[in-house]
Design an enzyme around this catalytic site. Sequence first.
Site, PDB file in Angstrom:
ATOM      1  N   ASN A   1       0.873  -1.185   0.000  1.00 33.96           N
ATOM      2  CA  ASN A   1       0.000   0.000   0.000  1.00 33.96           C
ATOM      3  C   ASN A   1       0.905   1.229   0.000  1.00 33.96           C
ATOM      4  O   ASN A   1       1.517   1.528   1.016  1.00 33.96           O
ATOM      5  CB  ASN A   1      -0.891  -0.038   1.249  1.00 33.96           C
ATOM      6  CG  ASN A   1      -1.697   1.243   1.435  1.00 33.96           C
ATOM      7  OD1 ASN A   1      -1.829   2.042   0.507  1.00 33.96           O
ATOM      8  ND2 ASN A   1      -2.234   1.443   2.631  1.00 33.96           N
ATOM      9  N   TRP A   2       0.970   1.880  -1.157  1.00 34.15           N
ATOM     10  CA  TRP A   2       1.858   3.051  -1.265  1.00 34.15           C
ATOM     11  C   TRP A   2       1.258   4.294  -0.606  1.00 34.15           C
ATOM     12  O   TRP A   2       1.900   5.320  -0.529  1.00 34.15           O
ATOM     13  CB  TRP A   2       2.178   3.330  -2.742  1.00 34.15           C
ATOM     14  CG  TRP A   2       3.335   2.517  -3.267  1.00 34.15           C
ATOM     15  CD1 TRP A   2       3.858   1.393  -2.696  1.00 34.15           C
ATOM     16  CD2 TRP A   2       4.111   2.768  -4.454  1.00 34.15           C
ATOM     17  NE1 TRP A   2       4.909   0.930  -3.459  1.00 34.15           N
ATOM     18  CE2 TRP A   2       5.082   1.755  -4.539  1.00 34.15           C
ATOM     19  CE3 TRP A   2       4.063   3.736  -5.452  1.00 34.15           C
ATOM     20  CZ2 TRP A   2       6.016   1.694  -5.582  1.00 34.15           C
ATOM     21  CZ3 TRP A   2       4.979   3.676  -6.499  1.00 34.15           C
ATOM     22  CH2 TRP A   2       5.953   2.664  -6.554  1.00 34.15           C
ATOM     23  N   LYS A   3      -0.001   4.213  -0.192  1.00 38.15           N
ATOM     24  CA  LYS A   3      -0.690   5.378   0.381  1.00 38.15           C
ATOM     25  C   LYS A   3      -0.541   6.569  -0.562  1.00 38.15           C
ATOM     26  O   LYS A   3      -0.521   6.388  -1.774  1.00 38.15           O
ATOM     27  CB  LYS A   3      -0.152   5.668   1.787  1.00 38.15           C
ATOM     28  CG  LYS A   3      -0.098   4.424   2.672  1.00 38.15           C
ATOM     29  CD  LYS A   3       0.112   4.743   4.112  1.00 38.15           C
ATOM     30  CE  LYS A   3       0.354   3.457   4.874  1.00 38.15           C
ATOM     31  NZ  LYS A   3       0.187   3.574   6.293  1.00 38.15           N
TER      32      LYS A   3
ATOM     33  N   HIS B   1      -9.540   1.128   5.234  1.00 34.92           N
ATOM     34  CA  HIS B   1      -8.242   1.320   5.893  1.00 34.92           C
ATOM     35  C   HIS B   1      -8.434   2.268   7.075  1.00 34.92           C
ATOM     36  O   HIS B   1      -9.210   3.219   6.994  1.00 34.92           O
ATOM     37  CB  HIS B   1      -7.229   1.892   4.887  1.00 34.92           C
ATOM     38  CG  HIS B   1      -5.829   1.852   5.397  1.00 34.92           C
ATOM     39  ND1 HIS B   1      -5.357   2.751   6.335  1.00 34.92           N
ATOM     40  CD2 HIS B   1      -4.799   1.010   5.144  1.00 34.92           C
ATOM     41  CE1 HIS B   1      -4.095   2.456   6.615  1.00 34.92           C
ATOM     42  NE2 HIS B   1      -3.729   1.405   5.907  1.00 34.92           N
TER      43      HIS B   1
ATOM     44  N   GLU C   1      -6.754   4.614   8.180  1.00 30.29           N
ATOM     45  CA  GLU C   1      -6.493   6.040   7.912  1.00 30.29           C
ATOM     46  C   GLU C   1      -7.730   6.702   7.320  1.00 30.29           C
ATOM     47  O   GLU C   1      -8.005   7.872   7.593  1.00 30.29           O
ATOM     48  CB  GLU C   1      -5.267   6.178   6.994  1.00 30.29           C
ATOM     49  CG  GLU C   1      -3.982   5.876   7.759  1.00 30.29           C
ATOM     50  CD  GLU C   1      -2.801   5.441   6.905  1.00 30.29           C
ATOM     51  OE1 GLU C   1      -2.858   5.563   5.670  1.00 30.29           O
ATOM     52  OE2 GLU C   1      -1.814   4.953   7.496  1.00 30.29           O
TER      53      GLU C   1
ATOM     54  N   GLU D   1      -5.359  -4.997  11.001  1.00 32.35           N
ATOM     55  CA  GLU D   1      -4.321  -3.995  11.168  1.00 32.35           C
ATOM     56  C   GLU D   1      -4.567  -3.209  12.458  1.00 32.35           C
ATOM     57  O   GLU D   1      -5.371  -2.256  12.456  1.00 32.35           O
ATOM     58  CB  GLU D   1      -4.330  -3.020   9.989  1.00 32.35           C
ATOM     59  CG  GLU D   1      -4.109  -3.657   8.655  1.00 32.35           C
ATOM     60  CD  GLU D   1      -3.521  -2.679   7.652  1.00 32.35           C
ATOM     61  OE1 GLU D   1      -2.417  -2.927   7.184  1.00 32.35           O
ATOM     62  OE2 GLU D   1      -4.159  -1.652   7.390  1.00 32.35           O
TER      63      GLU D   1
ATOM     64  N   GLY E   1       2.518   2.141  10.723  1.00 30.98           N
ATOM     65  CA  GLY E   1       3.484   3.211  10.515  1.00 30.98           C
ATOM     66  C   GLY E   1       4.233   3.620  11.765  1.00 30.98           C
ATOM     67  O   GLY E   1       4.895   4.659  11.788  1.00 30.98           O
TER      68      GLY E   1
ATOM     69  N   SER F   1       3.418  -2.321  10.414  1.00 33.95           N
ATOM     70  CA  SER F   1       4.880  -2.332  10.542  1.00 33.95           C
ATOM     71  C   SER F   1       5.507  -3.688  10.205  1.00 33.95           C
ATOM     72  O   SER F   1       6.446  -4.119  10.864  1.00 33.95           O
ATOM     73  CB  SER F   1       5.298  -1.871  11.943  1.00 33.95           C
ATOM     74  OG  SER F   1       4.856  -0.538  12.168  1.00 33.95           O
TER      75      SER F   1
ATOM     76  N   GLY G   1       2.675  -1.274   4.360  1.00 36.94           N
ATOM     77  CA  GLY G   1       2.715   0.131   3.955  1.00 36.94           C
ATOM     78  C   GLY G   1       4.136   0.564   3.621  1.00 36.94           C
ATOM     79  O   GLY G   1       4.647   0.348   2.521  1.00 36.94           O
ATOM     80  N   GLY G   2       4.810   1.154   4.604  1.00 35.92           N
ATOM     81  CA  GLY G   2       6.130   1.752   4.395  1.00 35.92           C
ATOM     82  C   GLY G   2       7.119   0.861   3.664  1.00 35.92           C
ATOM     83  O   GLY G   2       7.824   1.315   2.743  1.00 35.92           O
TER      84      GLY G   2
END
Length: 260
Positions: free
Chosen positions: A15-17, A101, A103, A174, A180, A219, A240-241
């Site tokens: 997930n590049w957000k 998600h 976020e 999640e 993150g 993470s 993600g990251g």
Amino acid sequence: MSGVSGSLRPLIAGNWKMNGALGDLGVLGEIGEGAAEARGAADVLMCLPATLIHPATQRSDLGEMAIGAQDCHAAPSGAHTGDLSAEMLKDAGATAVIVGHSERRASYEESDTRVQAKAEAGLRAGLKTIVCVGETADERQAGLADEVVLRQLKGSLPEAAGDWSRGEIIVAYEPVWAIGTGLTATPDDVAQMHARMRQALSSWFGEAGDGVRLLYGGSVKPDNAAALLAIEDVNGALVGGASLKAETFVPIIEAASAGA
Ligand code: PEP
């Protein structure tokens, strides 16, 4: 992996957000190459910003990697300025979409009901649909993690099992406090939550529930991926990251392939 879900092929989803530009798409080629070397024992998906979906699908160096989106509107079309329907994402080349998600639940106050409508839209458009659930730190500290996650699960998944078949729905657990932050849930906590979710899905949806892949997200990195992916009822990861660079994403694909 063993049990009902032991036969489910692992999925590593990135997930590049809100990150990435056209000039960054070379990373996908590096990941595609790395995934091919892992001999394709895991499915690989990259959920990109909408602007990058079509250009990504035009590349010839993706290997088996599929391209997905990060959100969709519930309606197929209409007066919704700035939104994108699941059908539009499919038209751009996406084969999957993330909904719910944390976020988006936090920034746009997305309720379970709205997430459920988006999940139904994903299925309507023929996209594999990843439904995210997870408790906050306060909820976990108050001993409410299970209750919150099962409530989100029940409220966010498409209602009728008859509307979806094996593999079309994917769930990502999640914990919000792990996204993150560099913190991950303990293997025991992940094992317990995934077992609860598996049990609930099987009892609510029968065979369709047994076929839902349960991803862990929060993470996930090269140094913790193997341990997390070895947990029973963990059928992959939402990353993600670490999905932004081949050097951190490929080792996670390798860990999934080695354990499959
Ligand atoms: C995510 O974006 O869903 C996520 C899990 O992020 P990270 O891996 O950076 O914690």
